[in-house]
Scaffold this active site. Structure first.
Site, short mmCIF file in Angstrom:
data_model
loop_
_atom_site.label_atom_id
_atom_site.label_comp_id
_atom_site.label_asym_id
_atom_site.label_seq_id
_atom_site.Cartn_x
_atom_site.Cartn_y
_atom_site.Cartn_z
N ASP A 1 0.81 -1.23 0.00
CA ASP A 1 0.00 0.00 0.00
C ASP A 1 0.84 1.27 0.00
OD1 ASP A 1 -2.60 -0.97 -0.19
OD2 ASP A 1 -2.87 -1.17 1.98
N HIS B 1 -11.48 7.12 4.92
CA HIS B 1 -10.53 8.23 5.01
C HIS B 1 -11.26 9.52 4.57
CE1 HIS B 1 -6.46 5.89 4.48
NE2 HIS B 1 -6.54 6.35 5.72
N CYS C 1 -5.26 9.48 -3.16
CA CYS C 1 -4.50 8.53 -2.33
C CYS C 1 -3.09 8.33 -2.87
CB CYS C 1 -5.19 7.18 -2.30
SG CYS C 1 -6.83 7.18 -1.61
N1 ARG Z 1 -5.46 -0.03 1.02
C1 ARG Z 1 -5.13 1.24 1.60
C2 ARG Z 1 -5.59 1.29 3.06
O1 ARG Z 1 -6.60 0.74 3.37
C3 ARG Z 1 -5.73 2.34 0.81
C4 ARG Z 1 -5.30 3.71 1.26
C5 ARG Z 1 -5.98 4.81 0.51
N2 ARG Z 1 -5.39 6.07 0.79
C6 ARG Z 1 -6.07 7.19 0.98
N3 ARG Z 1 -5.41 8.31 1.11
N4 ARG Z 1 -7.37 7.23 1.10
O2 ARG Z 1 -4.94 1.86 3.90
#
Ligand code: ARG
Length: 289
Positions: free
Chosen positions: A83, A182, A282
């Protein structure tokens, strides 16, 4: 005598002229991007990432920023950190200072130090976080305040810590829908107001508690309200330079609303990253002046 006015009706023409400002972004190549664990409802280890396609989509995003005149720095991806491509989570940089990230889940915890080291190497002093926070995933910077999300990842205590470290007021907002875990998938900053215009945002009200919906209505009465359909394709996970708004291509309704306000939507396809619950914003940390 009757004079016929054949010009376009005023209502059809955006009245505000939007101005772009050159930005500095940090990205991380998806060399090790995969879905090998599930820490949000979008992730399913059975839904394999097409690695080549992900790489191409990410390159298009990077080239989009470059062609819009922005600076894009790169951090070295780490093996075993699938990630890390989501650089927004690596910290929060405002006014030449950084507040480091402290990830909620062990799977991502090593990323915090890697990003902190990169920022320090750029001469940006980094305050080590005591509280759990996922950087620009949950902190959105405006010229007069920082909007901060809590509920799934970043703690309320981290909001206080960020305000102290960065000396900017922080407005706390409570996220209540796990799909929008988020803040940067629930709100898009369109104009951060650093050019003098009032701050302009788009958001999906259903992602927030009633109390936070009221806060957003009070602070941003003119905000673009995003539909659930556009939010569900992560349409709000967008990056604006004040004029161009780079956003997921599937968010067509949102793109139309933005055009009506004088912005130029720049759609990109990041469908492979949706499998991990991420998209444009992201994959992008902005190093705010
Ligand atoms: N798979 C990652 C997580 O769950 C995705 C992060 C997405 N990032 C963001 N800035 N919304 O942490």
């Amino acid at each position: 005598m009757t004079v016929l006015d054949t010009r376009t009706p005023a209502a059809a023409a955006p009245s505000i002229v939007r101005r772009a400002r050159a930005r500095r972004y940090l990205m991380c190549a998806p060399s090790h991007f995969q879905v090998t664990y599930a820490i949000n409802p979008w992730m399913d280890v059975a839904n394999a990432v097409d690695v080549d396609r992900a790489r191409l989509q990410w390159e298009v995003l990077r080239n989009t920023y470059l062609s819009l005149g922005h600076r894009v720095d790169l951090i070295e991806p780490m093996a075993g950190q699938p990630d890390m491509v989501f650089s927004a989570n690596g910290g929060l940089v405002v006014g030449g200072r950084a507040y480091g990230a402290k990830f909620r889940f062990a799977e991502r915890s090593a990323e915090g130090e890697a990003y902190a080291q990169w920022l320090a190497g750029q001469g940006i002093p980094v305050s080590a976080p005591r509280q759990t926070n996922e950087g620009e995933g949950d902190f959105l910077t405006l010229s007069t305040m920082i909007l901060a999300g809590t509920g799934f990842r970043t703690s309320l205590d981290a909001h206080i810590e960020a305000a102290e470290v960065l000396e900017r007021p922080v407005v706390s907002l409570e996220l209540v829908d796990p799909r929008f875990y988020h803040l940067d998938v629930a709100i898009a900053v369109l104009d951060d107001a650093s050019g003098g215009a009032p701050a302009d945002i788009a958001y999906y009200p259903g992602a927030f508690s009633p109390h936070s919906q009221r806060t957003l209505r009070d602070l941003f009465p003119q905000a673009v309200l995003c539909s659930e359909a556009d939010a569900r394709v992560l349409g709000l996970n967008a990056v604006s330079d004040g004029h161009h708004v780079v956003l997921p291509a599937a968010a067509r309704g949102l793109a139309e609303s933005l055009r009506g306000r004088g912005y130029t939507p720049v759609p990109v396809d990041l469908s492979e990253f949706l499998k991990s619950g991420g998209s444009v914003k992201c994959c992008t940390m902005e190093l705010h002046r």
